[in-house]
Design a protein around this motif. Structure first.
Motif, PDB file in Angstrom:
ATOM      1  N   SER A   1     -10.542  -4.305  10.277  1.00  0.00           N
ATOM      2  CA  SER A   1     -10.408  -5.046   9.016  1.00  0.00           C
ATOM      3  C   SER A   1     -11.017  -6.416   9.079  1.00  0.00           C
ATOM      4  O   SER A   1     -11.665  -7.089   8.022  1.00  0.00           O
ATOM      5  CB  SER A   1      -9.128  -5.098   8.625  1.00  0.00           C
ATOM      6  OG  SER A   1      -8.354  -5.999   9.702  1.00  0.00           O
TER       7      SER A   1
ATOM      8  N   GLU B   1      -5.911   9.881  10.160  1.00  0.00           N
ATOM      9  CA  GLU B   1      -6.540   8.484  10.561  1.00  0.00           C
ATOM     10  C   GLU B   1      -5.166   7.694  10.785  1.00  0.00           C
ATOM     11  O   GLU B   1      -4.250   7.954  10.116  1.00  0.00           O
ATOM     12  CB  GLU B   1      -7.019   8.210   9.355  1.00  0.00           C
ATOM     13  CG  GLU B   1      -7.611   6.622   9.536  1.00  0.00           C
ATOM     14  CD  GLU B   1      -8.480   6.339   8.185  1.00  0.00           C
ATOM     15  OE1 GLU B   1      -9.650   6.721   8.076  1.00  0.00           O
ATOM     16  OE2 GLU B   1      -7.932   5.798   7.284  1.00  0.00           O
TER      17      GLU B   1
ATOM     18  N   VAL C   1      -3.568   3.712  11.254  1.00  0.00           N
ATOM     19  CA  VAL C   1      -3.865   2.446  11.279  1.00  0.00           C
ATOM     20  C   VAL C   1      -3.147   1.844  12.049  1.00  0.00           C
ATOM     21  O   VAL C   1      -1.739   1.803  11.833  1.00  0.00           O
ATOM     22  CB  VAL C   1      -3.982   2.026   9.467  1.00  0.00           C
ATOM     23  CG1 VAL C   1      -4.109   0.298   9.539  1.00  0.00           C
ATOM     24  CG2 VAL C   1      -4.843   2.544   8.925  1.00  0.00           C
TER      25      VAL C   1
ATOM     26  N   HIS D   1      -6.344  -5.176  11.386  1.00  0.00           N
ATOM     27  CA  HIS D   1      -5.777  -3.742  11.446  1.00  0.00           C
ATOM     28  C   HIS D   1      -7.158  -3.140  11.840  1.00  0.00           C
ATOM     29  O   HIS D   1      -8.303  -3.393  11.235  1.00  0.00           O
ATOM     30  CB  HIS D   1      -5.425  -3.259  10.192  1.00  0.00           C
ATOM     31  CG  HIS D   1      -4.016  -4.039  10.037  1.00  0.00           C
ATOM     32  ND1 HIS D   1      -3.888  -4.879   9.019  1.00  0.00           N
ATOM     33  CD2 HIS D   1      -2.754  -3.372   9.919  1.00  0.00           C
ATOM     34  CE1 HIS D   1      -2.639  -5.269   8.929  1.00  0.00           C
ATOM     35  NE2 HIS D   1      -1.909  -4.088   9.306  1.00  0.00           N
TER      36      HIS D   1
ATOM     37  N   LYS E   1      -8.499   0.911  12.116  1.00  0.00           N
ATOM     38  CA  LYS E   1      -8.338   2.551  11.675  1.00  0.00           C
ATOM     39  C   LYS E   1      -8.918   3.281  12.757  1.00  0.00           C
ATOM     40  O   LYS E   1     -10.055   2.960  13.375  1.00  0.00           O
ATOM     41  CB  LYS E   1      -9.202   2.748  10.510  1.00  0.00           C
ATOM     42  CG  LYS E   1      -8.628   2.394   9.211  1.00  0.00           C
ATOM     43  CD  LYS E   1      -9.700   2.848   8.217  1.00  0.00           C
ATOM     44  CE  LYS E   1      -8.910   2.469   6.850  1.00  0.00           C
ATOM     45  NZ  LYS E   1      -9.822   2.854   5.677  1.00  0.00           N
TER      46      LYS E   1
ATOM     47  N   GLU F   1      -3.680   9.655   6.199  1.00  0.00           N
ATOM     48  CA  GLU F   1      -3.579   8.246   7.023  1.00  0.00           C
ATOM     49  C   GLU F   1      -2.304   7.827   7.073  1.00  0.00           C
ATOM     50  O   GLU F   1      -1.395   7.969   6.288  1.00  0.00           O
ATOM     51  CB  GLU F   1      -4.418   7.307   5.911  1.00  0.00           C
ATOM     52  CG  GLU F   1      -4.333   6.104   6.475  1.00  0.00           C
ATOM     53  CD  GLU F   1      -4.944   4.781   5.427  1.00  0.00           C
ATOM     54  OE1 GLU F   1      -5.964   5.094   4.672  1.00  0.00           O
ATOM     55  OE2 GLU F   1      -4.823   3.859   5.654  1.00  0.00           O
TER      56      GLU F   1
END
Ligand SMILES: O=C(O)C(=O)C[C@]1(C(=O)O)C=C[C@@H](O)C=C1
Length: 279
Positions: A54, A77, A79, A170, A172, A274
């Motif tokens: 991010s 995914e 995070v 963050h 991913k 996610e």
């Protein structure tokens, strides 16, 4: 099942792999390319690699390999919040060189500029590999930027905590494999998406507009679009896009057909979920 992860033991990617695959054999790989190669040649079943942060943006090598490796798909995914800490060997007090992964150095850019302007910053394989280097060289004035698990794992002393430039940090991570199937985890699911790579036939006026309109009039929400150089000359790009929502919908099938009818090459990377993990 054999699962590869990017970095040395205690890398951020390792922490993601530990949380995602609690009972599987986890195998460290020094580079993101090694993870893709091991999936491609069948040495391992799946791999976990970082895709986007991010603060610092996309991990461009991951995007490139998703384009280059035919048949590699995204299964899920994850995070995870990321914190960075400056650590040294407990027998040391001075710092002449700071090692870390380029993404981590970039995420702490202002901190390093303010506190350690004159100190050499050295990019290294992963945050955990940097911590390991510090641990293995107690006589050298080395420091590393890594996570708290790495500090514990390599018995290092934390000098500065939470040194990332922005509190909200963050990354991913994606799970890749050769399977055309999404991974279901008993975790905090936050979204469902489809990833595609689109390559246009040639650069022409309104080309991107044409592509975007295929999704726009069908009210298909794009949650990410990123262009990346094709490496065939300046001005040539491919587009990585994420489409929100229902993959089963007829709109989706029609959208792909329409893209192909205007000679856009569509590479399907997966329809997947996610998840939000803890750090
Ligand atoms: O070096 C690590 O620990 C990694 O897992 C890689 C990585 C990255 O490439 O983004 C992962 C998360 C952080 O953003 C910093 C580094």
């Amino acid at each position: 099942m054999k699962i590869a992860y990017f970095g040395s033991e205690a890398s951020n990617t390792h922490i993601v792999a530990l949380q995602t695959f609690e009972n599987e054999e986890l195998i460290s790989k020094a580079t993101i390319l090694d993870c893709f190669k091991a999936v491609d040649n069948g040495e391992i079943d799946k791999a976990v690699v970082p895709l986007e942060n991010s603060i610092e943006g996309t991990v461009s090598t991951t995007l490139d390999f998703l384009y280059e490796f035919d048949g590699i798909k995204i299964e899920a995914e994850a995070v995870m919040p990321i914190t960075h800490h400056l650590m040294i060997h407990p027998e040391n007090t001075e710092i002449e060189k700071i090692y870390s992964h380029p993404q981590a150095l970039a995420q702490c850019y202002h901190f390093l500029d303010k506190e350690y302007k004159e100190v050499v910053k050295q990019e290294f394989g992963s945050t955990a590999a940097a911590a390991k280097r510090v641990a293995e060289n107690p006589e050298k004035k080395y420091a590393a930027i890594a996570n708290l698990y790495a500090a514990k794992f390599y018995h290092l002393k934390v000098l500065h905590s939470n040194i990332q430039d922005f509190e909200q940090n963050h990354t991913k991570f994606i799970v890749i494999s050769k399977k055309d199937k999404s991974l279901k985890l008993s975790k905090n699911k936050v979204a469902e998406k489809t990833s595609l790579i689109l390559t246009m036939p040639e650069d022409h006026a309104g080309g991107l507009h044409q592509v975007l309109s295929v999704f726009a009039w069908r009210k298909m929400n794009l949650t990410k679009i990123e262009s990346r150089t094709l490496k065939t000359g300046l001005g040539n790009y491919f587009f990585f896009i994420n489409v929100d929502g229902n993959w089963e919908s007829v709109l989706y099938k029609n959208a792909i057909e329409e893209l192909e009818s205007i000679d856009v090459r569509v590479k399907f990377l997966g329809h997947y979920e996610e998840y939000l993990l803890e750090s």
